[in-house]
Motif scaffolding. Sequence first.
Motif, PDB file in Angstrom:
ATOM      1  N   SER A  75      60.581  25.351-148.785  1.00 30.75           N
ATOM      2  CA  SER A  75      59.208  25.904-149.326  1.00 30.75           C
ATOM      3  C   SER A  75      58.361  25.029-148.773  1.00 30.75           C
ATOM      4  CB  SER A  75      59.298  26.037-150.579  1.00 30.75           C
ATOM      5  OG  SER A  75      59.406  24.822-151.533  1.00 30.75           O
ATOM      6  N   LEU A  76      57.068  25.621-148.706  1.00 32.23           N
ATOM      7  CA  LEU A  76      55.787  24.669-148.325  1.00 32.23           C
ATOM      8  C   LEU A  76      54.632  25.089-149.021  1.00 32.23           C
ATOM      9  CD1 LEU A  76      54.227  23.211-145.714  1.00 32.23           C
ATOM     10  CD2 LEU A  76      54.164  25.544-144.645  1.00 32.23           C
ATOM     11  N   GLY A  77      53.788  24.069-149.507  1.00 35.02           N
ATOM     12  CA  GLY A  77      52.813  24.294-150.332  1.00 35.02           C
ATOM     13  C   GLY A  77      52.774  23.871-151.517  1.00 35.02           C
ATOM     14  N   MET A  78      52.001  24.612-152.482  1.00 39.14           N
ATOM     15  CA  MET A  78      51.815  24.061-153.960  1.00 39.14           C
ATOM     16  C   MET A  78      53.087  24.028-154.647  1.00 39.14           C
ATOM     17  SD  MET A  78      48.066  25.050-155.508  1.00 39.14           S
ATOM     18  CE  MET A  78      48.625  23.700-156.840  1.00 39.14           C
ATOM     19  N   ASP A  79      54.052  24.958-154.572  1.00 36.97           N
ATOM     20  CA  ASP A  79      55.115  24.750-155.392  1.00 36.97           C
ATOM     21  C   ASP A  79      56.036  23.419-154.962  1.00 36.97           C
ATOM     22  OD1 ASP A  79      56.193  26.029-152.792  1.00 36.97           O
ATOM     23  OD2 ASP A  79      58.073  25.692-153.622  1.00 36.97           O
ATOM     24  N   ALA A  80      56.036  23.126-153.685  1.00 33.28           N
ATOM     25  CA  ALA A  80      56.650  21.734-153.150  1.00 33.28           C
ATOM     26  C   ALA A  80      55.838  20.673-153.861  1.00 33.28           C
ATOM     27  CB  ALA A  80      56.712  21.792-151.945  1.00 33.28           C
ATOM     28  N   ARG A 122      44.077  23.988-147.731  1.00 35.10           N
ATOM     29  CA  ARG A 122      45.794  23.977-147.760  1.00 35.10           C
ATOM     30  C   ARG A 122      46.152  25.336-148.019  1.00 35.10           C
ATOM     31  NH1 ARG A 122      46.251  18.255-151.344  1.00 35.10           N
ATOM     32  NH2 ARG A 122      45.516  17.070-149.999  1.00 35.10           N
ATOM     33  N   ASN A 123      45.409  26.393-148.130  1.00 32.95           N
ATOM     34  CA  ASN A 123      45.996  27.604-148.035  1.00 32.95           C
ATOM     35  C   ASN A 123      46.917  27.713-146.796  1.00 32.95           C
ATOM     36  OD1 ASN A 123      44.880  27.908-150.561  1.00 32.95           O
ATOM     37  ND2 ASN A 123      43.833  29.782-149.646  1.00 32.95           N
ATOM     38  N   ILE A 124      48.122  28.467-146.757  1.00 34.39           N
ATOM     39  CA  ILE A 124      48.958  28.338-145.495  1.00 34.39           C
ATOM     40  C   ILE A 124      48.186  28.905-144.414  1.00 34.39           C
ATOM     41  CG2 ILE A 124      51.103  29.309-144.767  1.00 34.39           C
ATOM     42  CD1 ILE A 124      51.347  27.525-147.162  1.00 34.39           C
ATOM     43  N   ALA A 125      47.531  29.936-144.292  1.00 28.93           N
ATOM     44  CA  ALA A 125      46.943  30.526-143.262  1.00 28.93           C
ATOM     45  C   ALA A 125      45.878  29.373-142.510  1.00 28.93           C
ATOM     46  CB  ALA A 125      46.099  31.674-143.558  1.00 28.93           C
ATOM     47  N   GLN A 126      45.139  28.465-143.411  1.00 32.00           N
ATOM     48  CA  GLN A 126      44.403  27.595-143.009  1.00 32.00           C
ATOM     49  C   GLN A 126      45.222  26.481-142.401  1.00 32.00           C
ATOM     50  OE1 GLN A 126      43.666  29.585-145.677  1.00 32.00           O
ATOM     51  NE2 GLN A 126      41.953  30.618-144.384  1.00 32.00           N
ATOM     52  N   LEU A 127      46.328  25.947-142.990  1.00 29.14           N
ATOM     53  CA  LEU A 127      47.016  24.755-142.775  1.00 29.14           C
ATOM     54  C   LEU A 127      47.744  24.952-141.388  1.00 29.14           C
ATOM     55  CD1 LEU A 127      47.954  22.264-144.333  1.00 29.14           C
ATOM     56  CD2 LEU A 127      49.641  23.615-145.210  1.00 29.14           C
ATOM     57  N   ALA A 128      48.539  26.346-141.067  1.00 28.49           N
ATOM     58  CA  ALA A 128      49.382  26.475-140.133  1.00 28.49           C
ATOM     59  C   ALA A 128      49.168  27.837-139.555  1.00 28.49           C
ATOM     60  CB  ALA A 128      50.744  26.074-140.403  1.00 28.49           C
ATOM     61  N   PRO A 155      48.152  36.389-145.258  1.00 27.80           N
ATOM     62  CA  PRO A 155      47.167  36.537-146.014  1.00 27.80           C
ATOM     63  C   PRO A 155      46.420  35.170-146.665  1.00 27.80           C
ATOM     64  CG  PRO A 155      48.989  37.822-146.817  1.00 27.80           C
ATOM     65  CD  PRO A 155      49.450  37.091-145.765  1.00 27.80           C
ATOM     66  N   HIS A 156      45.216  35.133-146.382  1.00 25.92           N
ATOM     67  CA  HIS A 156      44.373  33.940-146.691  1.00 25.92           C
ATOM     68  C   HIS A 156      44.721  33.448-147.967  1.00 25.92           C
ATOM     69  CE1 HIS A 156      42.232  33.656-142.800  1.00 25.92           C
ATOM     70  NE2 HIS A 156      42.140  35.069-142.706  1.00 25.92           N
ATOM     71  N   SER A 157      44.940  34.258-149.131  1.00 27.31           N
ATOM     72  CA  SER A 157      45.122  33.701-150.399  1.00 27.31           C
ATOM     73  C   SER A 157      46.422  33.025-150.651  1.00 27.31           C
ATOM     74  CB  SER A 157      45.285  34.805-151.389  1.00 27.31           C
ATOM     75  OG  SER A 157      46.028  35.947-150.911  1.00 27.31           O
ATOM     76  N   ILE A 158      47.315  32.923-149.659  1.00 29.85           N
ATOM     77  CA  ILE A 158      48.509  32.653-149.890  1.00 29.85           C
ATOM     78  C   ILE A 158      48.679  30.890-149.645  1.00 29.85           C
ATOM     79  CG2 ILE A 158      51.100  32.522-148.983  1.00 29.85           C
ATOM     80  CD1 ILE A 158      50.407  34.987-150.260  1.00 29.85           C
ATOM     81  N   ARG A 159      49.270  30.410-150.871  1.00 25.05           N
ATOM     82  CA  ARG A 159      49.150  29.015-150.965  1.00 25.05           C
ATOM     83  C   ARG A 159      50.687  28.490-150.964  1.00 25.05           C
ATOM     84  NH1 ARG A 159      45.466  31.056-154.571  1.00 25.05           N
ATOM     85  NH2 ARG A 159      43.124  30.254-154.174  1.00 25.05           N
ATOM     86  N   SER A 160      51.705  29.465-150.961  1.00 24.00           N
ATOM     87  CA  SER A 160      52.897  28.889-151.041  1.00 24.00           C
ATOM     88  C   SER A 160      53.771  29.789-150.114  1.00 24.00           C
ATOM     89  CB  SER A 160      53.453  28.405-152.351  1.00 24.00           C
ATOM     90  OG  SER A 160      54.909  27.955-152.136  1.00 24.00           O
ATOM     91  N   ILE A 161      54.654  29.361-149.229  1.00 21.06           N
ATOM     92  CA  ILE A 161      55.716  29.816-148.602  1.00 21.06           C
ATOM     93  C   ILE A 161      56.938  29.603-149.049  1.00 21.06           C
ATOM     94  CG2 ILE A 161      56.765  30.293-146.223  1.00 21.06           C
ATOM     95  CD1 ILE A 161      54.072  31.249-145.214  1.00 21.06           C
ATOM     96  N   PHE A 201      51.322  23.232-137.263  1.00 22.66           N
ATOM     97  CA  PHE A 201      50.154  22.735-138.062  1.00 22.66           C
ATOM     98  C   PHE A 201      49.445  22.146-137.077  1.00 22.66           C
ATOM     99  CE2 PHE A 201      54.082  22.691-140.688  1.00 22.66           C
ATOM    100  CZ  PHE A 201      53.549  23.121-141.707  1.00 22.66           C
ATOM    101  N   HIS A 202      47.775  22.323-137.286  1.00 21.04           N
ATOM    102  CA  HIS A 202      46.803  21.854-136.319  1.00 21.04           C
ATOM    103  C   HIS A 202      46.044  20.825-137.163  1.00 21.04           C
ATOM    104  CE1 HIS A 202      48.160  24.954-133.660  1.00 21.04           C
ATOM    105  NE2 HIS A 202      48.103  25.714-134.734  1.00 21.04           N
ATOM    106  N   LYS A 203      45.208  20.371-136.182  1.00 20.10           N
ATOM    107  CA  LYS A 203      44.349  19.176-136.613  1.00 20.10           C
ATOM    108  C   LYS A 203      43.062  19.729-137.457  1.00 20.10           C
ATOM    109  CE  LYS A 203      40.578  16.422-134.523  1.00 20.10           C
ATOM    110  NZ  LYS A 203      39.669  16.118-133.275  1.00 20.10           N
TER     111      LYS A 203
END
Length: 509
Positions: A234-239, A286-292, A309-315, A387-389
């Motif tokens: 998993s990646l994001g807020m749950d981690a 740190r939302n996934i779409a903006q992060l990676a 989706p832009h609202s996703i914070r954890s995958i 993941f980008h700069k």
Amino acid sequence: MDKYNTLSDFLKEFYIPTYVLSPEEEEEEAVPPPASPVLVFINSKSGGQLGGELILTYRSLLNHSQVFDLDQETPDKVLRRIYLNLERLKDDDFARQIREKLKIIVAGGDGTAGWLLGVVCDLKLSHPPPIATVPLGTGNNLPFAFGWGKKNPGTDRTAVELFLDQVLKAKEMKIDNWHILMRMKTPKEGGSCDPVAPLELPHSLHAFHRVSPTDELNKEGCHTFRGGFWNYFSLGMDAQISYAFHSERKLHPEKFKNQLVNQSTYVKLGCTQGWFCASLFHPASRNIAQLAKVKIATRNGQWQDLHIPHSIRSIVCLNLPSFSGGLNPWGTPNPRKQRDRGLTPPFVDDGLIEVVGFRNAWHGLVLLAPNGHGTRLAQANRIRFEFHKGATDHTFMRMDGEPWKQPLPLDDETVMVEISHLGQVNMLATHDCRSRSMFDPSTPRHYDAAEEYDDNEDESVAEGEEFRKFGAADTFKIPDEQRDFSLLFNAHVLQQLAGQCNLDVLTEK
């Protein structure tokens, strides 16, 4: 156990003579080979004091030499020593049968179980022993997925004897292994990109390390890491919350003496980390779409972009139908979704991983409802995160219950994390476990028309609506078996949110 005249006769079915385990010992008097010889590995630090008590009970029932404390001796050293001795005894018929019938019991959290699974895979045995898992952690997703329960077990003789009886009757199941590769350019500014564990490197990352210069995966000018998992990545807020929990537990182990206290602390951390008010406290960067950028491999091996989706914070990349203490984020899609999106039932041995997204904790709470599920993103046998700069200087990741903080470079280079299928491992499972094999004749190959499905669309609940709707209709009623923990969970959520967010809606009747 009923067919045995005495308890001693029953325990002989698991007993391994010392000479089979150690080359220094002399061969013992000939006895019939056991039906289910076991090696027992116990994390004495798991479950408060339960791990230590369990070691004493198993050693009182079996040969002291076949029960190992993982705090004293690592499983890779133990298994290499035993298998070298078994190879030395290859002409001994008794030892040969031990090798053919050998099973492993591992007692600990999901990270401990993953540690053993990784070691067995690394040994590349011709007949790797199947593994049964005793739920001695907080989440216990691996034991729950294979029918061993999710509550910490009893440690008395009767409880252990009953568990051994289940092991004797258990069936073998294969589950997919998943390889994870992370690669990044060596930072120009000299900063480290090594994973940052909560005070010490977790056991589930036993193979997650920088590869050697001679490794075929090594790439000049890059830092390359590799690892593996069996339940989820998993990646994001749950981690992030899991990282906070593990850090707190390692700093103050005296506060984490039982499963209920651990779960309660987890909920509190979810509140203080802002997971329940993510839109207020969680930076959009740190939302996934903006992060990676996320890509999946098609069946013909071509990479294609996966819309997040832009609202996703954890995958969550899920291999087994058990996450966060036994919940199933994938759920059961209805036949129309199966047809339109090409979905298949989530088998544990089909070479596919289920990719699910979550917006916040309220979205996750929907899993407590019948037919609740996360946002189904894809099924794939390969997935890549780039993941980008500029997004952030770090993120949080987790494998099989063990988290780490991952620094990200600040220059123009990309950090790549790729997950791919890599073989299978043997598990022991009860006959009524929730995991399903695509090779089991009793398992349906397609979703049963009579089965209960979820009919709500994945994106039909807008962000912020989960809290308003949770518990408001029959669809969201919590099953009876989960009610006790859910009441405690919700009480902590409301209490913490009232103090953290000062939301007027929480005081409405």
